[in-house]
Design an enzyme around this catalytic site. Structure first.
Site, PDB file in Angstrom:
ATOM      1  N   HIS A 163     -11.504   8.606  -6.817  1.00  0.00           N
ATOM      2  CA  HIS A 163     -10.447   8.016  -6.384  1.00  0.00           C
ATOM      3  C   HIS A 163      -9.915   8.474  -7.781  1.00  0.00           C
ATOM      4  O   HIS A 163      -9.976   7.961  -8.821  1.00  0.00           O
ATOM      5  CB  HIS A 163     -10.207   6.770  -6.071  1.00  0.00           C
ATOM      6  N   ARG A 181       4.267   7.602  -5.073  1.00  0.00           N
ATOM      7  CA  ARG A 181       4.221   6.650  -5.414  1.00  0.00           C
ATOM      8  C   ARG A 181       3.453   6.154  -5.495  1.00  0.00           C
ATOM      9  O   ARG A 181       2.582   6.495  -7.147  1.00  0.00           O
ATOM     10  CB  ARG A 181       2.972   7.519  -3.682  1.00  0.00           C
ATOM     11  N   TYR A 206      -0.301   5.956  -9.750  1.00  0.00           N
ATOM     12  CA  TYR A 206      -1.471   7.028  -9.332  1.00  0.00           C
ATOM     13  C   TYR A 206      -0.795   8.189 -10.349  1.00  0.00           C
ATOM     14  O   TYR A 206      -1.268   8.936 -10.447  1.00  0.00           O
ATOM     15  CB  TYR A 206      -1.183   7.247  -8.045  1.00  0.00           C
ATOM     16  N   ASN A 226     -10.778  12.787  -1.588  1.00  0.00           N
ATOM     17  CA  ASN A 226     -10.253  11.404  -1.952  1.00  0.00           C
ATOM     18  C   ASN A 226      -9.416  11.128  -0.200  1.00  0.00           C
ATOM     19  O   ASN A 226      -8.583  11.663   0.314  1.00  0.00           O
ATOM     20  CB  ASN A 226      -9.085  11.347  -2.555  1.00  0.00           C
ATOM     21  N   ALA A 230      -6.737   5.306   1.981  1.00  0.00           N
ATOM     22  CA  ALA A 230      -7.311   4.424   1.872  1.00  0.00           C
ATOM     23  C   ALA A 230      -8.990   3.973   3.604  1.00  0.00           C
ATOM     24  O   ALA A 230      -9.199   2.889   3.353  1.00  0.00           O
ATOM     25  CB  ALA A 230      -5.963   3.471   3.069  1.00  0.00           C
ATOM     26  N   GLU A 266     -17.523  11.903  -3.998  1.00  0.00           N
ATOM     27  CA  GLU A 266     -15.595  10.577  -3.396  1.00  0.00           C
ATOM     28  C   GLU A 266     -15.584  10.259  -4.947  1.00  0.00           C
ATOM     29  O   GLU A 266     -16.559  10.319  -5.920  1.00  0.00           O
ATOM     30  CB  GLU A 266     -16.422   9.367  -3.079  1.00  0.00           C
ATOM     31  N   ARG A 323      -8.440  -3.206  -7.789  1.00  0.00           N
ATOM     32  CA  ARG A 323      -7.453  -3.377  -7.946  1.00  0.00           C
ATOM     33  C   ARG A 323      -8.158  -4.736  -6.802  1.00  0.00           C
ATOM     34  O   ARG A 323      -8.965  -5.586  -7.344  1.00  0.00           O
ATOM     35  CB  ARG A 323      -7.459  -2.224  -7.331  1.00  0.00           C
ATOM     36  N   PRO A 376      -4.427  10.081   3.930  1.00  0.00           N
ATOM     37  CA  PRO A 376      -3.071   9.779   3.699  1.00  0.00           C
ATOM     38  C   PRO A 376      -2.920   9.094   2.186  1.00  0.00           C
ATOM     39  O   PRO A 376      -3.323   8.356   1.710  1.00  0.00           O
ATOM     40  CB  PRO A 376      -4.376   8.298   4.763  1.00  0.00           C
TER      41      PRO A 376
HETATM   42  C1  DQA Z   1      -7.083   5.891  -3.692  1.00  0.00           C
HETATM   43  C2  DQA Z   1      -7.548   4.474  -3.763  1.00  0.00           C
HETATM   44  C3  DQA Z   1      -7.589   4.163  -2.190  1.00  0.00           C
HETATM   45  O1  DQA Z   1      -7.843   2.642  -2.492  1.00  0.00           O
HETATM   46  C4  DQA Z   1      -5.640   4.343  -1.941  1.00  0.00           C
HETATM   47  O2  DQA Z   1      -5.574   3.610  -0.414  1.00  0.00           O
HETATM   48  C5  DQA Z   1      -5.115   5.080  -1.829  1.00  0.00           C
HETATM   49  C6  DQA Z   1      -5.636   5.983  -3.672  1.00  0.00           C
HETATM   50  C7  DQA Z   1      -7.059   6.275  -5.054  1.00  0.00           C
HETATM   51  O3  DQA Z   1      -7.203   7.714  -5.329  1.00  0.00           O
HETATM   52  O4  DQA Z   1      -7.248   5.345  -6.210  1.00  0.00           O
HETATM   53  O5  DQA Z   1      -4.855   6.037  -1.618  1.00  0.00           O
HETATM   54  O6  DQA Z   1      -7.807   6.610  -3.044  1.00  0.00           O
END
Ligand code: DQA
Length: 143
Positions: free
Chosen positions: A99, A17, A22, A73, A76, A97, A106, A9
């Site tokens: 991110h 965004r 990001y 990834n 949330a 995984e 955060r 998402p």
């Molecule tokens: C994320 C971190 C998550 O907490 C967030 O909800 C995202 C992006 C990241 O790539 O840093 O949508 O997965």
């Protein structure tokens, strides 16, 4: 290897965004960049994005029997989706995984990953390089 890269998402909004968190690159910029890396050359990399938990779970199920490794990834969903965790645990495909941001620096709710234990590695806070590190990790364990 056949590697599946799944983004969950709101990752379709990369570039727009919260760029301070990001960055300015879009998801397709990152896809092109990863596909151009030397480490990616010997793999077939398939990308999938969905904003929907069930669609991501369906795609994980479809990966059974045709995919050697997964980089995910989950956005949330990372922090609360037990259904996603169960799907990763069920399909028996090594999963990394990733991110973009450092989820540990955060908000408190982001520090919890419900999928971490069912993945072979968690990479957080390395930006797009996290996806490349995922490819490298999957390559190492396949040898
Ligand atoms: C994320 C971190 C998550 O907490 C967030 O909800 C995202 C992006 C990241 O790539 O840093 O949508 O997965």
């Amino acid at each position: 290897m056949n590697i599946l890269v799944i983004n969950g998402p709101n990752l379709n909004l990369l570039g727009i965004r919260e760029p301070d968190i990001y960055g300015h690159e879009t998801l397709s910029d990152i896809e092109k960049w990863l596909n151009d890396q030397e480490e990616s050359n010997c793999h077939t990399i398939t990308w999938f994005h969905s904003n929907h938990e069930g669609a991501i779970i369906d795609r994980l199920h479809e990966a059974m029997g045709n995919t050697d490794g997964i980089i995910i990834n989950p956005g949330a969903l990372t922090h609360y989706s037990f259904a996603l965790r169960d799907a990763i645990a069920s399909i028996n495909i090594p999963t990394v995984e990733v991110h973009l941001s450092d989820i540990y620096s955060r908000e408190v709710f982001r520090k919890v990953s419900v999928i971490k234990d069912v993945c072979i590695k968690q990479i957080s806070g390395m930006g797009k390089i996290g996806y490349l590190e995922g490819v490298k990790k999957l390559s190492i364990i396949s040898k």
